[in-house]
Design a protein around this motif. Structure first.
Motif, PDB file in Angstrom:
ATOM      1  N   SER A  85       0.849  -1.186   0.000  1.00 23.39           N
ATOM      2  CA  SER A  85       0.000   0.000   0.000  1.00 23.39           C
ATOM      3  C   SER A  85       0.889   1.242   0.000  1.00 23.39           C
ATOM      4  CB  SER A  85      -0.884   0.007   1.248  1.00 23.39           C
ATOM      5  OG  SER A  85      -0.086   0.212   2.402  1.00 23.39           O
ATOM      6  N   PRO A  86       0.349   2.423  -0.347  1.00 23.87           N
ATOM      7  CA  PRO A  86       1.171   3.640  -0.288  1.00 23.87           C
ATOM      8  C   PRO A  86       1.823   3.835   1.077  1.00 23.87           C
ATOM      9  CG  PRO A  86      -0.827   4.088  -1.509  1.00 23.87           C
ATOM     10  CD  PRO A  86      -0.977   2.705  -0.952  1.00 23.87           C
ATOM     11  N   SER A  87       1.074   3.632   2.167  1.00 24.07           N
ATOM     12  CA  SER A  87       1.652   3.776   3.513  1.00 24.07           C
ATOM     13  C   SER A  87       2.708   2.705   3.761  1.00 24.07           C
ATOM     14  CB  SER A  87       0.563   3.673   4.581  1.00 24.07           C
ATOM     15  OG  SER A  87      -0.302   4.778   4.534  1.00 24.07           O
ATOM     16  N   GLY A  88       2.413   1.488   3.316  1.00 20.29           N
ATOM     17  CA  GLY A  88       3.374   0.402   3.486  1.00 20.29           C
ATOM     18  C   GLY A  88       4.664   0.663   2.737  1.00 20.29           C
ATOM     19  N   PHE A  89       4.535   1.229   1.541  1.00 20.05           N
ATOM     20  CA  PHE A  89       5.728   1.555   0.764  1.00 20.05           C
ATOM     21  C   PHE A  89       6.581   2.592   1.492  1.00 20.05           C
ATOM     22  CE2 PHE A  89       7.973   4.223  -2.288  1.00 20.05           C
ATOM     23  CZ  PHE A  89       8.713   3.274  -2.979  1.00 20.05           C
ATOM     24  N   LEU A  90       5.935   3.612   2.055  1.00 20.34           N
ATOM     25  CA  LEU A  90       6.684   4.647   2.778  1.00 20.34           C
ATOM     26  C   LEU A  90       7.320   4.081   4.043  1.00 20.34           C
ATOM     27  CD1 LEU A  90       4.323   7.731   2.387  1.00 20.34           C
ATOM     28  CD2 LEU A  90       6.336   7.130   1.022  1.00 20.34           C
ATOM     29  N   ASP A  91       6.621   3.185   4.734  1.00 22.89           N
ATOM     30  CA  ASP A  91       7.208   2.529   5.902  1.00 22.89           C
ATOM     31  C   ASP A  91       8.465   1.755   5.507  1.00 22.89           C
ATOM     32  OD1 ASP A  91       5.169   3.477   7.507  1.00 22.89           O
ATOM     33  OD2 ASP A  91       3.999   1.610   7.421  1.00 22.89           O
ATOM     34  N   ALA A  92       8.360   0.990   4.416  1.00 23.17           N
ATOM     35  CA  ALA A  92       9.499   0.203   3.948  1.00 23.17           C
ATOM     36  C   ALA A  92      10.648   1.111   3.524  1.00 23.17           C
ATOM     37  CB  ALA A  92       9.066  -0.691   2.783  1.00 23.17           C
ATOM     38  N   LYS A 112       0.359   0.183  -4.357  1.00 25.13           N
ATOM     39  CA  LYS A 112      -0.433  -0.782  -5.118  1.00 25.13           C
ATOM     40  C   LYS A 112      -1.406  -0.080  -6.052  1.00 25.13           C
ATOM     41  CE  LYS A 112      -3.181  -4.967  -4.596  1.00 25.13           C
ATOM     42  NZ  LYS A 112      -3.733  -5.958  -3.643  1.00 25.13           N
ATOM     43  N   GLY A 113      -1.372  -0.481  -7.312  1.00 26.23           N
ATOM     44  CA  GLY A 113      -2.241   0.121  -8.307  1.00 26.23           C
ATOM     45  C   GLY A 113      -1.971   1.597  -8.526  1.00 26.23           C
ATOM     46  N   ARG A 114      -0.780   2.054  -8.158  1.00 29.24           N
ATOM     47  CA  ARG A 114      -0.414   3.477  -8.287  1.00 29.24           C
ATOM     48  C   ARG A 114      -1.438   4.364  -7.567  1.00 29.24           C
ATOM     49  NH1 ARG A 114       2.781   5.292 -12.401  1.00 29.24           N
ATOM     50  NH2 ARG A 114       1.260   6.865 -13.022  1.00 29.24           N
ATOM     51  N   SER A 115      -1.909   3.867  -6.422  1.00 29.33           N
ATOM     52  CA  SER A 115      -2.972   4.575  -5.706  1.00 29.33           C
ATOM     53  C   SER A 115      -2.458   5.742  -4.876  1.00 29.33           C
ATOM     54  CB  SER A 115      -3.715   3.590  -4.797  1.00 29.33           C
ATOM     55  OG  SER A 115      -2.807   2.940  -3.908  1.00 29.33           O
ATOM     56  N   GLY A 116      -1.160   5.793  -4.611  1.00 29.99           N
ATOM     57  CA  GLY A 116      -0.601   6.913  -3.870  1.00 29.99           C
ATOM     58  C   GLY A 116      -0.219   8.051  -4.800  1.00 29.99           C
ATOM     59  N   GLU A 307      34.404   6.292 -12.167  1.00 30.57           N
ATOM     60  CA  GLU A 307      34.720   6.576 -10.779  1.00 30.57           C
ATOM     61  C   GLU A 307      33.833   5.741  -9.853  1.00 30.57           C
ATOM     62  OE1 GLU A 307      35.895  11.253 -11.615  1.00 30.57           O
ATOM     63  OE2 GLU A 307      33.965  10.723 -10.751  1.00 30.57           O
ATOM     64  N   ASN A 308      34.252   5.631  -8.619  1.00 34.37           N
ATOM     65  CA  ASN A 308      33.496   4.840  -7.645  1.00 34.37           C
ATOM     66  C   ASN A 308      32.293   5.616  -7.140  1.00 34.37           C
ATOM     67  OD1 ASN A 308      35.233   2.609  -7.666  1.00 34.37           O
ATOM     68  ND2 ASN A 308      36.621   3.616  -6.238  1.00 34.37           N
ATOM     69  N   LEU A 309      31.222   4.900  -6.897  1.00 32.21           N
ATOM     70  CA  LEU A 309      30.014   5.478  -6.302  1.00 32.21           C
ATOM     71  C   LEU A 309      29.429   4.449  -5.353  1.00 32.21           C
ATOM     72  CD1 LEU A 309      27.769   7.787  -6.414  1.00 32.21           C
ATOM     73  CD2 LEU A 309      26.569   6.234  -7.925  1.00 32.21           C
ATOM     74  N   LEU A 310      28.935   4.917  -4.231  1.00 33.28           N
ATOM     75  CA  LEU A 310      28.312   4.012  -3.280  1.00 33.28           C
ATOM     76  C   LEU A 310      26.977   3.543  -3.853  1.00 33.28           C
ATOM     77  CD1 LEU A 310      28.142   2.644  -0.520  1.00 33.28           C
ATOM     78  CD2 LEU A 310      27.123   4.749   0.369  1.00 33.28           C
ATOM     79  N   VAL A 311      26.895   2.277  -4.171  1.00 31.49           N
ATOM     80  CA  VAL A 311      25.660   1.693  -4.701  1.00 31.49           C
ATOM     81  C   VAL A 311      25.134   0.704  -3.677  1.00 31.49           C
ATOM     82  CG1 VAL A 311      24.600   0.402  -6.571  1.00 31.49           C
ATOM     83  CG2 VAL A 311      26.533   1.895  -7.036  1.00 31.49           C
ATOM     84  N   GLN A 312      23.900   0.870  -3.297  1.00 33.04           N
ATOM     85  CA  GLN A 312      23.313   0.013  -2.276  1.00 33.04           C
ATOM     86  C   GLN A 312      22.157  -0.779  -2.866  1.00 33.04           C
ATOM     87  OE1 GLN A 312      22.437   3.347   0.280  1.00 33.04           O
ATOM     88  NE2 GLN A 312      23.915   2.625   1.776  1.00 33.04           N
ATOM     89  N   GLU A 313      22.228  -2.088  -2.745  1.00 31.09           N
ATOM     90  CA  GLU A 313      21.126  -2.945  -3.148  1.00 31.09           C
ATOM     91  C   GLU A 313      20.294  -3.204  -1.899  1.00 31.09           C
ATOM     92  OE1 GLU A 313      20.312  -3.740  -6.015  1.00 31.09           O
ATOM     93  OE2 GLU A 313      22.082  -3.606  -7.301  1.00 31.09           O
ATOM     94  N   ARG A 314      19.017  -2.879  -1.946  1.00 27.92           N
ATOM     95  CA  ARG A 314      18.161  -3.037  -0.775  1.00 27.92           C
ATOM     96  C   ARG A 314      16.994  -3.976  -1.108  1.00 27.92           C
ATOM     97  NH1 ARG A 314      19.083   1.365   2.709  1.00 27.92           N
ATOM     98  NH2 ARG A 314      21.266   1.917   2.482  1.00 27.92           N
ATOM     99  N   SER A 315      16.436  -4.573  -0.111  1.00 35.02           N
ATOM    100  CA  SER A 315      15.246  -5.408  -0.270  1.00 35.02           C
ATOM    101  C   SER A 315      14.098  -4.773   0.499  1.00 35.02           C
ATOM    102  CB  SER A 315      15.499  -6.825   0.260  1.00 35.02           C
ATOM    103  OG  SER A 315      16.530  -7.443  -0.477  1.00 35.02           O
ATOM    104  N   THR A 316      12.895  -4.913  -0.025  1.00 35.32           N
ATOM    105  CA  THR A 316      11.735  -4.365   0.664  1.00 35.32           C
ATOM    106  C   THR A 316      11.304  -5.303   1.787  1.00 35.32           C
ATOM    107  OG1 THR A 316      10.293  -5.448  -0.932  1.00 35.32           O
ATOM    108  CG2 THR A 316      10.896  -3.176  -1.367  1.00 35.32           C
ATOM    109  N   VAL A 317      10.469  -4.775   2.688  1.00 35.22           N
ATOM    110  CA  VAL A 317       9.914  -5.606   3.766  1.00 35.22           C
ATOM    111  C   VAL A 317       8.702  -6.353   3.222  1.00 35.22           C
ATOM    112  CG1 VAL A 317      10.719  -4.051   5.544  1.00 35.22           C
ATOM    113  CG2 VAL A 317       8.452  -3.699   4.572  1.00 35.22           C
ATOM    114  N   SER A 318       8.132  -7.201   4.073  1.00 32.81           N
ATOM    115  CA  SER A 318       7.001  -8.013   3.621  1.00 32.81           C
ATOM    116  C   SER A 318       5.771  -7.139   3.347  1.00 32.81           C
ATOM    117  CB  SER A 318       6.644  -9.049   4.694  1.00 32.81           C
ATOM    118  OG  SER A 318       6.345  -8.409   5.912  1.00 32.81           O
ATOM    119  N   VAL A 319       4.888  -7.673   2.516  1.00 29.51           N
ATOM    120  CA  VAL A 319       3.675  -6.947   2.133  1.00 29.51           C
ATOM    121  C   VAL A 319       2.770  -6.795   3.338  1.00 29.51           C
ATOM    122  CG1 VAL A 319       1.674  -6.977   0.611  1.00 29.51           C
ATOM    123  CG2 VAL A 319       3.855  -7.891  -0.179  1.00 29.51           C
ATOM    124  N   GLU A 320       2.135  -5.641   3.442  1.00 27.67           N
ATOM    125  CA  GLU A 320       1.151  -5.423   4.521  1.00 27.67           C
ATOM    126  C   GLU A 320      -0.077  -6.313   4.323  1.00 27.67           C
ATOM    127  OE1 GLU A 320       1.592  -0.949   6.246  1.00 27.67           O
ATOM    128  OE2 GLU A 320       0.165  -1.290   4.655  1.00 27.67           O
TER     129      GLU A 320
END
Length: 320
Positions: A85-92, A112-116, A307-320
């Motif tokens: 959800s939009p809130s869940g995405f922001l929490d993650a 979800k569904g581009r609702s945010g 040149e070097n750049l800090l690249v971070q691969e992140r994973s999202t949290v579980s779905v609400e």
């Protein structure tokens, strides 16, 4: 983190004003800033028939370096991420990046569904104590600058307008692979660059371009097409003739900066007529690169750096 959020296919001039605002908020607040984007591009997950993208992940990483982005966070975009959800995405997002503020375009949609939308994001940012800025789309020639517009202009073969919209020349990066070896027998050896399937290319034809080898700039001519002068069916190719270069480039990753379309791909009566025209193409390509301004030269040189750049691969949290 002050996060500039978006898909960022191309980091065009419209995207660059978001980066500038994120940098301003960072200077004001003392918080670090960077880009947060999704990988792969959402279009590739939901629409298999979607238009090809302007740049690959590796090329977007190069552009982030070029634009001096201090942090480039790529969040894997999966079905799980898409169902937040939009809130869940922001929490993650906050859990992953420690958000202090967000910068988006006025048409930004998420969740979800581009609702945010931007109104929701503004309310949530206020509630969470985040800085928030939504910027109207940049306009050039009275029309908004967007990735869709850049794709359209590129597909018309207008490399000069493409560069105006992007703020830098369009380029293609890929490994050099074995071809037919026909160019060498004709006196114009070419490097056959393997282009990823999802990468958008301009229409078939011959283009003036620039290639950097060992820090040195070389004028070059690119042929995009299927070599219709010679019999037999073949896949579309991206073949580069580099002036004043005898190096063995096989297996090397080459970045080719396209500057101007010289002509469409043509069918010639035979090798002799083809060679005569290629000589004209090479002379024209050399002329185009010789007329580059010091500012254009500087942009190309900076884009060619690794040149070097800090690249971070992140994973999202579980779905609400």
């Amino acid at each position: 983190m002050i996060a500039a959020l978006g898909a960022f296919d191309g980091f065009h001039r419209g995207h660059q004003i978001l980066l500038k605002e994120a940098r301003r908020l960072s200077d004001f607040s003392g918080a670090r800033w960077g880009v947060v984007t999704l990988t792969p591009h959402p279009q590739l997950l939901f629409s298999p028939k979607s238009p090809a993208l302007l740049f690959t992940e590796q090329e977007r990483h190069r552009l982030a370096r070029f634009l001096s982005v201090p942090q480039y966070v790529r969040i894997p975009f999966t079905r799980e991420t898409a169902d937040l959800s939009p809130s869940g995405f922001l929490d993650a997002l906050h859990a992953l990046c420690g958000i202090k503020g967000v910068v988006v375009g006025s048409d930004f949609r998420f969740g979800k569904g581009r609702s945010g939308n931007v109104s929701f994001l503004e309310r949530e940012s206020r509630r969470r104590g985040w800085f928030f800025t939504a910027l109207e789309q940049m306009r050039m020639g009275g029309t908004p600058v967007s990735s869709t517009r850049v794709r359209r202009v590129l597909l018309e073969g207008n490399l000069m307008e493409t560069a105006e919209l992007l703020g830098y020349p369009f380029f293609v990066s890929g490994p050099v692979v074995r071809g037919d070896g026909r160019g060498r027998t004709l006196g114009f050896p070419t490097a056959n660059v393997a282009v990823p399937a999802m990468k958008l290319l301009p229409p078939d034809g011959v283009y003036a371009c620039v290639v950097f080898l060992n820090g040195k700039r070389h004028a070059a001519a690119v042929n995009i097409g299927r070599n219709p002068t010679f019999p037999g069916a073949r896949a579309r190719r991206f073949e580069v003739h580099i002036l004043e270069c005898d190096a063995d480039l096989y297996d090397r990753v080459l970045s080719v900066f396209l500057l101007q379309r010289l002509r469409p791909e043509l069918h010639f009566s035979g090798p002799a007529e083809l060679v005569a025209r290629v000589k004209e193409d090479v002379a024209a390509a050399k002329c185009v690169t010789a007329l580059l301004s010091p500012e254009e030269d500087s942009v190309l040189e900076r884009l060619s750096r690794d040149e070097n750049l800090l690249v971070q691969e992140r994973s999202t949290v579980s779905v609400e």
